[in-house]
Write an enzyme that holds these catalytic residues in place. Structure first.
Site, PDB file in Angstrom:
ATOM      1  N   SER A 138      32.733  50.394  40.212  1.00  0.00           N
ATOM      2  CA  SER A 138      31.375  49.970  39.839  1.00  0.00           C
ATOM      3  C   SER A 138      30.940  50.409  38.444  1.00  0.00           C
ATOM      4  O   SER A 138      29.761  50.703  38.226  1.00  0.00           O
ATOM      5  CB  SER A 138      30.356  50.440  40.887  1.00  0.00           C
ATOM      6  OG  SER A 138      30.627  49.839  42.131  1.00  0.00           O
ATOM      7  N   ASN A 173      40.354  44.489  35.512  1.00  0.00           N
ATOM      8  CA  ASN A 173      41.063  43.984  36.689  1.00  0.00           C
ATOM      9  C   ASN A 173      40.322  42.772  37.248  1.00  0.00           C
ATOM     10  O   ASN A 173      39.322  42.924  37.944  1.00  0.00           O
ATOM     11  CB  ASN A 173      41.153  45.115  37.731  1.00  0.00           C
ATOM     12  CG  ASN A 173      41.876  44.679  38.988  1.00  0.00           C
ATOM     13  OD1 ASN A 173      42.471  43.602  39.033  1.00  0.00           O
ATOM     14  ND2 ASN A 173      41.826  45.518  40.018  1.00  0.00           N
ATOM     15  N   HIS A 205      46.918  49.692  43.668  1.00  0.00           N
ATOM     16  CA  HIS A 205      45.456  49.553  43.731  1.00  0.00           C
ATOM     17  C   HIS A 205      45.036  49.658  45.208  1.00  0.00           C
ATOM     18  O   HIS A 205      45.770  49.232  46.103  1.00  0.00           O
ATOM     19  CB  HIS A 205      45.041  48.204  43.131  1.00  0.00           C
ATOM     20  CG  HIS A 205      43.549  48.051  43.060  1.00  0.00           C
ATOM     21  ND1 HIS A 205      42.801  47.670  44.149  1.00  0.00           N
ATOM     22  CD2 HIS A 205      42.675  48.250  42.050  1.00  0.00           C
ATOM     23  CE1 HIS A 205      41.518  47.643  43.795  1.00  0.00           C
ATOM     24  NE2 HIS A 205      41.417  47.992  42.533  1.00  0.00           N
ATOM     25  N   GLU A 251      39.960  55.988  41.682  1.00  0.00           N
ATOM     26  CA  GLU A 251      39.039  54.950  42.151  1.00  0.00           C
ATOM     27  C   GLU A 251      38.643  55.234  43.601  1.00  0.00           C
ATOM     28  O   GLU A 251      39.343  54.801  44.528  1.00  0.00           O
ATOM     29  CB  GLU A 251      39.721  53.586  42.081  1.00  0.00           C
ATOM     30  CG  GLU A 251      40.091  53.161  40.685  1.00  0.00           C
ATOM     31  CD  GLU A 251      40.201  51.651  40.599  1.00  0.00           C
ATOM     32  OE1 GLU A 251      39.400  51.053  39.889  1.00  0.00           O
ATOM     33  OE2 GLU A 251      41.068  51.079  41.271  1.00  0.00           O
ATOM     34  N   GLY A 274      33.217  48.118  43.963  1.00  0.00           N
ATOM     35  CA  GLY A 274      32.446  46.947  44.363  1.00  0.00           C
ATOM     36  C   GLY A 274      31.118  47.258  45.031  1.00  0.00           C
ATOM     37  O   GLY A 274      30.456  46.368  45.554  1.00  0.00           O
ATOM     38  N   LYS A 331      41.337  40.744  39.461  1.00  0.00           N
ATOM     39  CA  LYS A 331      41.645  40.509  40.889  1.00  0.00           C
ATOM     40  C   LYS A 331      41.956  39.021  41.126  1.00  0.00           C
ATOM     41  O   LYS A 331      42.673  38.430  40.332  1.00  0.00           O
ATOM     42  CB  LYS A 331      40.511  41.043  41.768  1.00  0.00           C
ATOM     43  CG  LYS A 331      40.172  42.503  41.431  1.00  0.00           C
ATOM     44  CD  LYS A 331      39.227  43.147  42.405  1.00  0.00           C
ATOM     45  CE  LYS A 331      38.962  44.582  41.980  1.00  0.00           C
ATOM     46  NZ  LYS A 331      38.138  45.318  42.933  1.00  0.00           N
ATOM     47  N   GLY A 373      36.421  46.210  37.641  1.00  0.00           N
ATOM     48  CA  GLY A 373      36.634  44.982  38.403  1.00  0.00           C
ATOM     49  C   GLY A 373      35.531  43.976  38.125  1.00  0.00           C
ATOM     50  O   GLY A 373      35.595  43.200  37.169  1.00  0.00           O
ATOM     51  N   GLY A 374      34.473  44.023  38.929  1.00  0.00           N
ATOM     52  CA  GLY A 374      33.386  43.036  38.857  1.00  0.00           C
ATOM     53  C   GLY A 374      32.895  42.736  37.451  1.00  0.00           C
ATOM     54  O   GLY A 374      32.801  41.567  37.052  1.00  0.00           O
TER      55      GLY A 374
HETATM   56  P1  PGA Z   1      34.705  47.350  40.562  1.00  0.00           P
HETATM   57  O1  PGA Z   1      36.296  47.364  40.854  1.00  0.00           O
HETATM   58  O2  PGA Z   1      34.528  47.654  39.099  1.00  0.00           O
HETATM   59  O3  PGA Z   1      34.267  45.958  40.926  1.00  0.00           O
HETATM   60  O4  PGA Z   1      34.091  48.387  41.429  1.00  0.00           O
HETATM   61  C1  PGA Z   1      37.118  48.352  40.319  1.00  0.00           C
HETATM   62  C2  PGA Z   1      38.516  48.163  40.826  1.00  0.00           C
HETATM   63  O5  PGA Z   1      38.718  47.744  41.986  1.00  0.00           O
HETATM   64  O6  PGA Z   1      39.484  48.423  40.075  1.00  0.00           O
END
Ligand code: PGA
Length: 279
Positions: free
Chosen positions: A239, A29, A121, A193, A199, A31, A260-261
């Site tokens: 994360s 993702n 999400h 999640e 994050g 974003k 995400g990140g």
């Molecule tokens: P993250 O995001 O891996 O940066 O924690 C996950 C997400 O929001 O799907």
């Protein structure tokens, strides 16, 4: 609703996972990143470079990129035709066409070979106030267009790690709604999640995710039956990175990550990919 106590799952923890009928889901993702064509090109080039070797051996893993919708065409041109990647939409309209300013039609997504959609999400639940009804309308529209919905669940209301014990019903209600809205779907992907883990740099604990997954699994089995639970695929997001993924892979019934990140670091994704293959 009671959380299924962890102790009852000791046996499961010690067993190797039964083969899932579905490939491991590796959702990336992006974003609102990247935000210029120049940065997009750098990211795509990096992805192609780091995935050259694993593209040949992608059996059992489904890598799905969820880029900003404005870059779908470029991502499709570079990655969509690449055997290791599939395309996903971060959101989609519940409507096909008409007076819906700012929305993206599932029919248009079909034109770019988009095969997956993120539904509700937590950032959309928070910033766009997507209600359960909004999310279910999207699940239906997505399924109607042969776009596999990925239902995101987790609590937006709190960052308190202990609240899950009283809020489990919210998760189960979300899962029930998807199953009831699209009973014919061959596959129900549910991404747990926890908002406090997204994050934060620190995923939820193995014990916490195990409890949540077990509770969802038992609930779906007792409420909807064996056939439905066979079609359920449980994914964790929050994360995930190349340092913690190995441990997360020990979670019973885990069959995917939503990232995400770390998805903006193609080398990390290549490492995660290799860890999944070798575990
Ligand atoms: P993250 O995001 O891996 O940066 O924690 C996950 C997400 O929001 O799907």
């Amino acid at each position: 609703v009671e959380i299924v106590p962890l102790e009852s799952y000791e046996n499961i923890m010690n067993q190797s996972m039964p083969d899932s009928p579905f490939p491991f889901f590796l959702g990336l993702n992006w974003k609102l990143n990247p935000n210029t064509i120049k940065d997009l090109e750098i990211l795509l080039t990096n992805y192609v470079d780091h995935h050259r070797e694993i593209a040949i051996d992608n059996d059992g893993i489904e890598t799905v990129v969820f880029p900003p919708v404005i870059y779908l065409q470029q991502v499709y041109a570079q990655l969509g035709t690449h055997p290791a990647f599939h395309l996903g939409a971060q959101d989609l309209s519940p409507h096909d066409k008409g007076s819906f300013t700012g929305q993206v039609s599932p029919a248009s997504l079909n034109d770019f070979e988009v095969r997956y959609s993120l539904i509700g999400h937590s950032e959309l639940r928070e910033f766009k106030k997507h209600s359960p009804e909004d999310r279910i309308a999207r699940v239906k529209a997505s399924a109607d267009h042969q776009i596999q919905p990925v239902m995101c669940i987790g609590h937006v209301s709190t960052k308190d790690k202990d609240i899950h014990e009283v809020d489990i019903q919210i998760l189960l209600d979300d899962v029930d709604r998807v199953i009831t809205a699209t009973p014919q779907q061959p596959r129900f992907i549910v991404a747990y999640e926890p908002v406090w883990a997204i994050g934060s740099g620190k995923p939820a604990s193995i014990e916490h995710i195990t409890e949540i997954f077990s509770t969802i699994h038992e609930h779906v089995l007792s409420t909807h039956g064996q056939d439905t639970v066979n079609r359920l695929q449980l994914v964790y997001g929050g994360s995930v990175n190349d340092q913690n993924c190995q441990e997360l892979l020990t979670i019973p019934r885990l069959s995917g990550f939503l990232i995400g990140g770390a998805s903006l670091k193609p080398l990390q994704i290549a490492n995660i990919y290799k860890t999944i293959i070798s575990s």
